[in-house]
Design an enzyme around this catalytic site. Structure first.
Site, PDB file in Angstrom:
ATOM      1  CG  MET A  88      33.943  32.676  41.945  1.00  0.00           C
ATOM      2  SD  MET A  88      32.954  32.515  43.414  1.00  0.00           S
ATOM      3  CE  MET A  88      32.280  34.145  43.538  1.00  0.00           C
ATOM      4  CE  LYS A 104      34.569  45.174  42.919  1.00  0.00           C
ATOM      5  NZ  LYS A 104      34.046  43.881  43.097  1.00  0.00           N
ATOM      6  CG  ASP A 105      37.624  40.618  45.140  1.00  0.00           C
ATOM      7  OD1 ASP A 105      36.588  40.463  45.776  1.00  0.00           O
ATOM      8  OD2 ASP A 105      37.639  40.750  43.888  1.00  0.00           O
ATOM      9  N   GLY A 115      42.720  40.499  41.382  1.00  0.00           N
ATOM     10  CA  GLY A 115      42.386  41.913  41.261  1.00  0.00           C
ATOM     11  C   GLY A 115      42.514  42.656  42.589  1.00  0.00           C
ATOM     12  CG  LEU A 145      34.766  35.268  32.471  1.00  0.00           C
ATOM     13  CD1 LEU A 145      35.645  34.615  31.395  1.00  0.00           C
ATOM     14  CD2 LEU A 145      35.496  35.290  33.812  1.00  0.00           C
ATOM     15  NE  ARG A 154      27.844  38.826  45.004  1.00  0.00           N
ATOM     16  CZ  ARG A 154      28.955  38.163  45.304  1.00  0.00           C
ATOM     17  NH1 ARG A 154      30.121  38.671  44.986  1.00  0.00           N
ATOM     18  NH2 ARG A 154      28.906  36.991  45.915  1.00  0.00           N
ATOM     19  CG  HIS A 201      36.562  38.311  35.529  1.00  0.00           C
ATOM     20  ND1 HIS A 201      35.231  38.618  35.404  1.00  0.00           N
ATOM     21  CD2 HIS A 201      36.727  37.878  36.796  1.00  0.00           C
ATOM     22  CE1 HIS A 201      34.615  38.369  36.556  1.00  0.00           C
ATOM     23  NE2 HIS A 201      35.496  37.925  37.411  1.00  0.00           N
ATOM     24  CD  GLN A 237      34.578  32.078  46.996  1.00  0.00           C
ATOM     25  OE1 GLN A 237      35.430  31.289  46.621  1.00  0.00           O
ATOM     26  NE2 GLN A 237      34.587  33.349  46.602  1.00  0.00           N
TER      27      GLN A 237
HETATM   28  P1  AMP Z   1      35.512  36.820  40.884  1.00  0.00           P
HETATM   29  O1  AMP Z   1      35.068  36.135  39.646  1.00  0.00           O
HETATM   30  O2  AMP Z   1      34.615  37.915  41.329  1.00  0.00           O
HETATM   31  O3  AMP Z   1      35.875  35.837  41.979  1.00  0.00           O
HETATM   32  O4  AMP Z   1      36.862  37.557  40.518  1.00  0.00           O
HETATM   33  C1  AMP Z   1      37.948  36.880  39.966  1.00  0.00           C
HETATM   34  C2  AMP Z   1      39.154  37.770  39.955  1.00  0.00           C
HETATM   35  O5  AMP Z   1      38.879  38.935  39.180  1.00  0.00           O
HETATM   36  C3  AMP Z   1      39.554  38.263  41.358  1.00  0.00           C
HETATM   37  O6  AMP Z   1      40.951  38.262  41.472  1.00  0.00           O
HETATM   38  C4  AMP Z   1      39.004  39.658  41.376  1.00  0.00           C
HETATM   39  O7  AMP Z   1      39.696  40.525  42.253  1.00  0.00           O
HETATM   40  C5  AMP Z   1      39.197  40.081  39.931  1.00  0.00           C
HETATM   41  N1  AMP Z   1      38.299  41.183  39.604  1.00  0.00           N
HETATM   42  C6  AMP Z   1      36.958  41.246  39.824  1.00  0.00           C
HETATM   43  N2  AMP Z   1      36.477  42.450  39.454  1.00  0.00           N
HETATM   44  C7  AMP Z   1      37.540  43.163  39.014  1.00  0.00           C
HETATM   45  C8  AMP Z   1      37.698  44.488  38.502  1.00  0.00           C
HETATM   46  N3  AMP Z   1      36.672  45.322  38.389  1.00  0.00           N
HETATM   47  N4  AMP Z   1      38.934  44.881  38.127  1.00  0.00           N
HETATM   48  C9  AMP Z   1      39.993  44.033  38.255  1.00  0.00           C
HETATM   49  N5  AMP Z   1      39.921  42.788  38.723  1.00  0.00           N
HETATM   50  C10 AMP Z   1      38.704  42.347  39.103  1.00  0.00           C
END
Ligand code: AMP
Length: 295
Positions: free
Chosen positions: A45, A164-165, A162, A48, A202, A52, A76
């Site tokens: 999203m 992370k999620d 990640g 970065l 965030r 990411h 979402q």
């Molecule tokens: P987002 O932009 O938050 O939707 O995240 C996009 C992708 O980046 C998702 O697969 C997340 O799990 C991954 N991601 C977000 N934060 C981290 C992190 N700290 N370490 C590894 N991957 C991450």
């Protein structure tokens, strides 16, 4: 040259190979021209950070063409304010992708992904409703809806997400299985700041003080790191970690649970399937999540 004409971003873009595409048609046309090279997809999203970028690096190591998508997916979000204030620093994101030598940035408008009102529902069972699902009902339906659209548009060989999620990974895995999509999902490690805070788009909403308080999440997870899951003492240690978070000023705990890493159930009788501790809390107005695989 007057200042208006001098656009450093434009110059960088002329010299680097990042292809920026905004429509599914243009994306598919480009990918078809690549002669069946393996495609890696990194859905994001935006806003970065190193987390990411670590996904992009892993994708580059395993596939020939890396597509990163940046799309703040409205379906979402369960909170309109959260959607509105979600950071969108697209110019710096582009520079980061260029530096990471990403091949394609797919950044569609909302109307491209949702040209008309549509109904989406996929029953994936309990994994949707536990943990995050309880606090953000409907969130994972929106996640599946957009990731399904991205998988259909890009047709990636591998898609990188990640840890992370973690729950999101399990949800997407289930969706891909039920929809019979021939994509292999790769889970990538959590990237943290030097002090342990899991990187997140965030985090920029945190004040300096809140950022300090937020460290309690990774501290609590570390407290659980070597917990003997099947023994009674595990519950005592879990309680200690919960108390640790509750005692932190400005932090409102939503959940801290130890669950089976396979289906996220509370059934811990099959440790061979892995065990994971997951946490979510609000720090000030900012909701953060983190987790740690145990044992
Ligand atoms: P987002 O932009 O938050 O939707 O995240 C996009 C992708 O980046 C998702 O697969 C997340 O799990 C991954 N991601 C977000 N934060 C981290 C992190 N700290 N370490 C590894 N991957 C991450």
């Amino acid at each position: 040259m007057n200042r208006k004409q001098f656009d450093p971003l434009k110059i960088i873009r002329t010299f680097t190979a990042l292809k920026i595409l905004k429509t599914i048609a243009a994306l598919q046309k480009y990918l078809q021209q690549q002669n069946k090279k393996t495609i890696g997809l990194v859905p994001t999203m935006g806003a970065l950070h190193q987390g990411h970028l670590s996904l992009i690096a892993l994708a580059k190591a395993q596939t020939a063409i890396v597509v990163c998508s940046i799309f703040v997916n409205p379906t979402q979000f369960t909170n309109a304010l959260d959607l509105e204030k979600y950071p969108r620093p697209i110019e710096t994101d582009i520079i980061k992708l260029e530096q990471a030598e990403c091949d394609v940035l797919f950044m569609p408008e909302t109307t491209e992904m949702y040209p008309q009102k549509e109904h989406w529902h996929l029953d994936i069972g309990e994994v949707e409703h536990r943990l995050e699902g309880k606090f953000r009902p409907g969130h994972y339906q929106g996640v599946m809806q957009i990731v399904y659209k991205l998988f259909v548009a890009v047709k990636p060989d591998l898609a990188f997400f990640g840890q992370k999620d973690f729950q999101q990974f399990r949800v997407i895995e289930k969706m891909a299985e039920l929809k019979k999509l021939p994509v292999k999902l790769v889970m990538c490690p959590i990237i943290r700041e030097a002090d342990g805070l899991a990187m997140s788009s965030r985090n920029i909403h945190l004040t300096a003080e809140e950022r300090q308080h937020a460290l309690v999440l990774s501290r609590a997870l570390n407290h659980l790191k070597n917990v003997p899951v099947k023994e009674a003492s595990a519950q005592i240690i879990l309680k200690e970690a919960v108390e640790m978070i509750k005692a932190e000023p400005g932090v409102e705990l939503e959940y801290l649970e130890i669950v089976n890493a396979d289906d996220l159930s509370e059934d811990l009788s099959h440790p061979e399937k892995g065990t994971i501790a997951l946490v979510a809390a609000k720090v000030g107005q900012t909701r953060l999540i983190d987790n740690m695989i145990l044992g």
